[in-house]
Structures are given as structure tokens and as C-alpha cells.
Motif scaffolding. Structure first.
Motif, PDB file in Angstrom:
ATOM      1  N   ALA A  92       1.084   3.936  -3.041  1.00 22.95           N
ATOM      2  CA  ALA A  92       0.805   5.359  -2.833  1.00 22.95           C
ATOM      3  C   ALA A  92       1.987   6.208  -3.272  1.00 22.95           C
ATOM      4  CB  ALA A  92       0.477   5.611  -1.367  1.00 22.95           C
ATOM      5  N   ALA A 118       2.049   6.221  -7.104  1.00 30.88           N
ATOM      6  CA  ALA A 118       0.953   7.050  -7.620  1.00 30.88           C
ATOM      7  C   ALA A 118       1.256   8.529  -7.429  1.00 30.88           C
ATOM      8  CB  ALA A 118      -0.356   6.674  -6.920  1.00 30.88           C
ATOM      9  N   THR A 119       1.809   8.891  -6.298  1.00 22.20           N
ATOM     10  CA  THR A 119       2.168  10.287  -6.037  1.00 22.20           C
ATOM     11  C   THR A 119       3.254  10.749  -6.991  1.00 22.20           C
ATOM     12  OG1 THR A 119       1.577  10.025  -3.720  1.00 22.20           O
ATOM     13  CG2 THR A 119       2.999  11.887  -4.280  1.00 22.20           C
ATOM     14  N   ILE A 144       0.830  -1.206   0.000  1.00 27.34           N
ATOM     15  CA  ILE A 144       0.000   0.000   0.000  1.00 27.34           C
ATOM     16  C   ILE A 144       0.864   1.256   0.000  1.00 27.34           C
ATOM     17  CG2 ILE A 144      -1.596   1.366   1.415  1.00 27.34           C
ATOM     18  CD1 ILE A 144      -2.869  -1.327   2.258  1.00 27.34           C
ATOM     19  N   ILE A 145       1.891   1.278   0.827  1.00 28.15           N
ATOM     20  CA  ILE A 145       2.779   2.441   0.898  1.00 28.15           C
ATOM     21  C   ILE A 145       3.537   2.615  -0.413  1.00 28.15           C
ATOM     22  CG2 ILE A 145       4.847   3.363   2.027  1.00 28.15           C
ATOM     23  CD1 ILE A 145       3.736   2.080   4.628  1.00 28.15           C
TER      24      ILE A 145
END
Length: 58
Positions: free
Chosen positions: A49, A52-53, A45-46
Motif C-alpha cells: 500500500a 502504491a501510494t 500488505i502495508i
């Protein structure tokens, strides 16, 4: 042969995550595997993210 329902004679120190003497080895192994998969999921998940960022900013 060892007893499968081994209980530790020592009490867990206050505030520790050490399982109590009522936790069987099978339960302990199951908890360790659950923690492993949860840690792997959190890492994914990290990482997702972060990627994606990075993609959004770039």
C-alpha cells in the motif's frame, strides 16, 4: 524423558494472552507459526500500500 502433554501448573493472569494449561506444546507452536505468517502478510500488505501510494502521488 519429559511428558509431551505437559501442563503448566500456573493459571494465566486475567487479560493475558498466555495459553491455558490445556494448550499442548504442539498447539502453541502451531499458533506461533500462524502468527508469524500473519505478521509477514500484514507487513507485505502495508508495504504494498505504501509503494502504491508513493507511485500514485509521484
Amino acid at each position: 524423558m519429559s511428558d509431551p502433554a505437559f501442563s503448566s501448573p500456573y493459571a494465566a493472569p486475567p487479560g493475558s494472552s498466555t495459553p491455558g494449561p490445556e494448550v499442548t506444546p504442539a498447539e502453541g507452536k502451531r499458533d506461533l507459526w500462524a502468527f508469524f505468517w500473519l505478521a509477514l502478510l500484514n507487513t507485505a500488505i502495508i508495504a504494498g500500500a505504501g509503494i502504491a501510494t508513493w507511485w500514485f502521488v509521484r
